[in-house]
Scaffold this motif. Structure first.
Motif, mmCIF file in Angstrom:
data_model
loop_
_atom_site.group_PDB
_atom_site.id
_atom_site.type_symbol
_atom_site.label_atom_id
_atom_site.label_comp_id
_atom_site.label_asym_id
_atom_site.label_seq_id
_atom_site.Cartn_x
_atom_site.Cartn_y
_atom_site.Cartn_z
ATOM 1 N N HIS A 289 72.263 168.635 63.494
ATOM 2 C CA HIS A 289 71.050 169.438 63.307
ATOM 3 C C HIS A 289 71.325 170.772 62.630
ATOM 4 O O HIS A 289 70.460 171.309 61.942
ATOM 5 N N LEU A 290 72.517 171.323 62.821
ATOM 6 C CA LEU A 290 72.820 172.667 62.336
ATOM 7 C C LEU A 290 74.052 172.680 61.447
ATOM 8 O O LEU A 290 74.950 171.860 61.606
ATOM 9 N N ARG A 291 74.083 173.659 60.532
ATOM 10 C CA ARG A 291 75.304 173.984 59.805
ATOM 11 C C ARG A 291 75.743 175.371 60.263
ATOM 12 O O ARG A 291 74.960 176.321 60.206
ATOM 13 N N VAL A 292 76.997 175.468 60.728
ATOM 14 C CA VAL A 292 77.471 176.680 61.380
ATOM 15 C C VAL A 292 78.815 177.097 60.795
ATOM 16 O O VAL A 292 79.713 176.263 60.629
ATOM 17 N N PHE A 293 78.971 178.387 60.494
ATOM 18 C CA PHE A 293 80.268 178.910 60.085
ATOM 19 C C PHE A 293 81.232 178.845 61.266
ATOM 20 O O PHE A 293 80.898 179.259 62.380
ATOM 21 N N CYS A 294 82.435 178.338 61.017
ATOM 22 C CA CYS A 294 83.432 178.246 62.081
ATOM 23 C C CYS A 294 84.825 178.418 61.474
ATOM 24 O O CYS A 294 84.989 178.363 60.247
ATOM 25 N N PRO A 295 85.833 178.628 62.318
ATOM 26 C CA PRO A 295 87.193 178.780 61.798
ATOM 27 C C PRO A 295 87.641 177.530 61.046
ATOM 28 O O PRO A 295 87.352 176.404 61.463
ATOM 29 N N ARG A 296 88.346 177.740 59.972
ATOM 30 C CA ARG A 296 88.851 176.626 59.181
ATOM 31 C C ARG A 296 89.972 175.921 59.956
ATOM 32 O O ARG A 296 90.924 176.559 60.390
ATOM 33 N N PRO A 297 89.870 174.597 60.163
ATOM 34 C CA PRO A 297 90.903 173.896 60.940
ATOM 35 C C PRO A 297 92.186 173.729 60.141
ATOM 36 O O PRO A 297 92.194 173.818 58.914
ATOM 37 N N ALA A 298 93.262 173.484 60.862
ATOM 38 C CA ALA A 298 94.517 173.149 60.202
ATOM 39 C C ALA A 298 94.343 171.831 59.453
ATOM 40 O O ALA A 298 93.565 170.968 59.844
ATOM 41 N N VAL A 299 95.097 171.661 58.377
ATOM 42 C CA VAL A 299 94.950 170.475 57.536
ATOM 43 C C VAL A 299 95.130 169.210 58.349
ATOM 44 O O VAL A 299 94.373 168.239 58.200
ATOM 45 N N LYS A 300 96.077 169.188 59.268
ATOM 46 C CA LYS A 300 96.348 167.977 60.031
ATOM 47 C C LYS A 300 95.221 167.619 60.974
ATOM 48 O O LYS A 300 95.124 166.495 61.446
ATOM 49 N N ASP A 301 94.305 168.617 61.288
ATOM 50 C CA ASP A 301 93.217 168.362 62.219
ATOM 51 C C ASP A 301 91.933 167.946 61.522
ATOM 52 O O ASP A 301 90.954 167.624 62.170
ATOM 53 N N ARG A 302 91.901 167.960 60.203
ATOM 54 C CA ARG A 302 90.659 167.652 59.495
ATOM 55 C C ARG A 302 90.404 166.146 59.502
ATOM 56 O O ARG A 302 91.175 165.356 58.986
ATOM 57 N N THR A 303 89.284 165.779 60.091
ATOM 58 C CA THR A 303 88.929 164.362 60.187
ATOM 59 C C THR A 303 87.574 164.071 59.568
ATOM 60 O O THR A 303 87.110 162.950 59.611
ATOM 61 N N GLU A 304 86.911 165.087 59.011
ATOM 62 C CA GLU A 304 85.593 164.876 58.456
ATOM 63 C C GLU A 304 85.388 165.774 57.246
ATOM 64 O O GLU A 304 86.020 166.823 57.112
ATOM 65 N N PRO A 305 84.478 165.399 56.323
ATOM 66 C CA PRO A 305 84.282 166.168 55.086
ATOM 67 C C PRO A 305 83.368 167.365 55.324
ATOM 68 O O PRO A 305 82.218 167.385 54.895
ATOM 69 N N ASP A 306 83.875 168.417 55.994
ATOM 70 C CA ASP A 306 83.087 169.631 56.149
ATOM 71 C C ASP A 306 82.992 170.337 54.802
ATOM 72 O O ASP A 306 83.671 169.982 53.834
ATOM 73 N N GLU A 307 82.139 171.354 54.740
ATOM 74 C CA GLU A 307 81.904 172.032 53.465
ATOM 75 C C GLU A 307 82.425 173.459 53.508
ATOM 76 O O GLU A 307 82.531 174.071 54.558
ATOM 77 N N THR A 308 82.742 173.984 52.352
ATOM 78 C CA THR A 308 83.075 175.390 52.214
ATOM 79 C C THR A 308 82.014 176.015 51.327
ATOM 80 O O THR A 308 81.788 175.557 50.211
ATOM 81 N N VAL A 309 81.352 177.048 51.849
ATOM 82 C CA VAL A 309 80.300 177.729 51.101
ATOM 83 C C VAL A 309 80.912 178.927 50.416
ATOM 84 O O VAL A 309 81.489 179.805 51.066
ATOM 85 N N LEU A 310 80.808 179.000 49.116
ATOM 86 C CA LEU A 310 81.346 180.120 48.355
ATOM 87 C C LEU A 310 80.344 181.240 48.355
ATOM 88 O O LEU A 310 79.177 181.054 48.001
ATOM 89 N N VAL A 311 80.787 182.435 48.772
ATOM 90 C CA VAL A 311 79.880 183.580 48.814
ATOM 91 C C VAL A 311 80.302 184.611 47.790
ATOM 92 O O VAL A 311 81.389 184.547 47.249
#
Length: 311
Positions: A289-311
């Motif tokens: 339901h929501l998109r939330v800014f959160c700490p960037r995970p370590a590469v080994k912990d990434r299991t899903e295609p989250d997004e990076t918003v360029l500001v």
């Protein structure tokens, strides 16, 4: 390119620490590329109105600065229109359960850096009737502690305010009530002391109250405390700090996407520490339901295609 952000803050949160740091916070956000304006809330409900107006005006980001009550109101506001801004959280409340669940730093400037980094997760919310919650929906006398603790007392003494209020209500904590629950096709009746439907692991400052909870699994974690005496309740609270309560025979713990709860008594829902209507009620998960800014995970912990918003 600058992105427009609306910062909605509770000036009494965190023992008024946020207001003292506001100039540095704005500087940090601007440096990260967020053109930020502010709205200070003065009474309950104003954060919802301000968040809705920010959504209608096309803000890219809405930042909730305060405790779980402020986050609850802001999420309600940004969910009311077709445009849903990205949510940022600066935790400065009494328990900050949602922020804990997102892994956000308590230091406000470091939390600004999380927003500035631009990494975004899609997370679930919950709904009871037509009202949302991001952390927990609960039923039972003990839940009244959260909205009966005076805001000024919380400002002065922090989490101790809840314990002081709890001592006033200790005599009623063992009062049970009958409920009928239907969850994903399973039905049963029982006398209980408390029921919590959690979206995050951290509830009421207990960091492992729902130890299997995941903010993007499309499920809610349900904790039911069966009828028991105060002599049994006190040690249960103690082991709950490390998540051991879910193995106690007086506790029922399961996950569900949908619940229907009713009772012969006029029981009130508590949604993220706020009043949320009377039983009976349907409680359901809202996946992604929501998109939330959160700490960037370590590469080994990434299991899903989250997004990076360029500001």
């Amino acid at each position: 390119m600058y992105r427009r952000a609306r910062l909605i803050y509770n000036p009494t949160a965190g023992r008024e620490m946020f207001v003292r740091q506001l100039p540095r916070i704005l500087e940090r956000l601007e440096r990260a590329g967020l053109e930020t304006s502010c709205h200070a809330t003065r009474e309950p409900g104003q954060a919802t109105i301000a968040a809705r107006q920010a959504s209608e005006r096309g803000f890219d980001v809405v930042i909730a600065a305060g405790g779980d009550g402020t986050v609850h109101e802001v999420v309600t506001g940004i969910s009311q229109g077709p445009h849903r801004p990205i949510l940022g959280v600066l935790p400065c409340g009494t328990t900050n359960d949602f922020a804990r669940g997102m892994g956000l730093p308590r230091d406000l400037l470091r939390a600004c850096d999380v927003i500035g980094d631009g990494f975004v997760r899609t997370v679930d919310a919950g709904r009871v009737g037509d009202r949302l919650f991001v952390n927990v929906a609960a039923v039972g006398d003990v839940t009244a502690v959260t909205y009966e603790a005076p805001s000024r007392l919380k400002t002065l003494v922090g989490p101790l305010a809840y314990y002081l209020k709890g001592l006033e209500k200790i005599g009623s904590l063992s009062r049970s009530f009958p409920v009928r629950i239907e969850a994903d096709g399973r039905q049963w009746e029982e006398d209980i002391l408390l029921m919590m439907v959690a979206n995050t692991r951290s509830v009421g400052g207990f960091e492992q109250l729902a130890p299997k909870a995941d903010l993007n699994d499309g499920k809610l974690d349900v904790i039911v405390v069966r009828k028991t005496g105060i002599a049994d309740l006190i040690p249960l609270v103690r082991i709950a700090r490390k998540g051991g309560h879910i193995y106690d025979p007086s506790v029922v713990y399961f996950q569900a996407r949908y619940l229907y709860v009713e009772s012969d008594e006029p029981l009130r829902w508590n949604l993220d520490g706020e009043l949320g209507g009377i039983l009976p009620g349907i409680c359901e998960a809202l996946p992604g339901h929501l998109r939330v800014f959160c700490p960037r995970p370590a590469v080994k912990d990434r299991t899903e295609p989250d997004e990076t918003v360029l500001v």
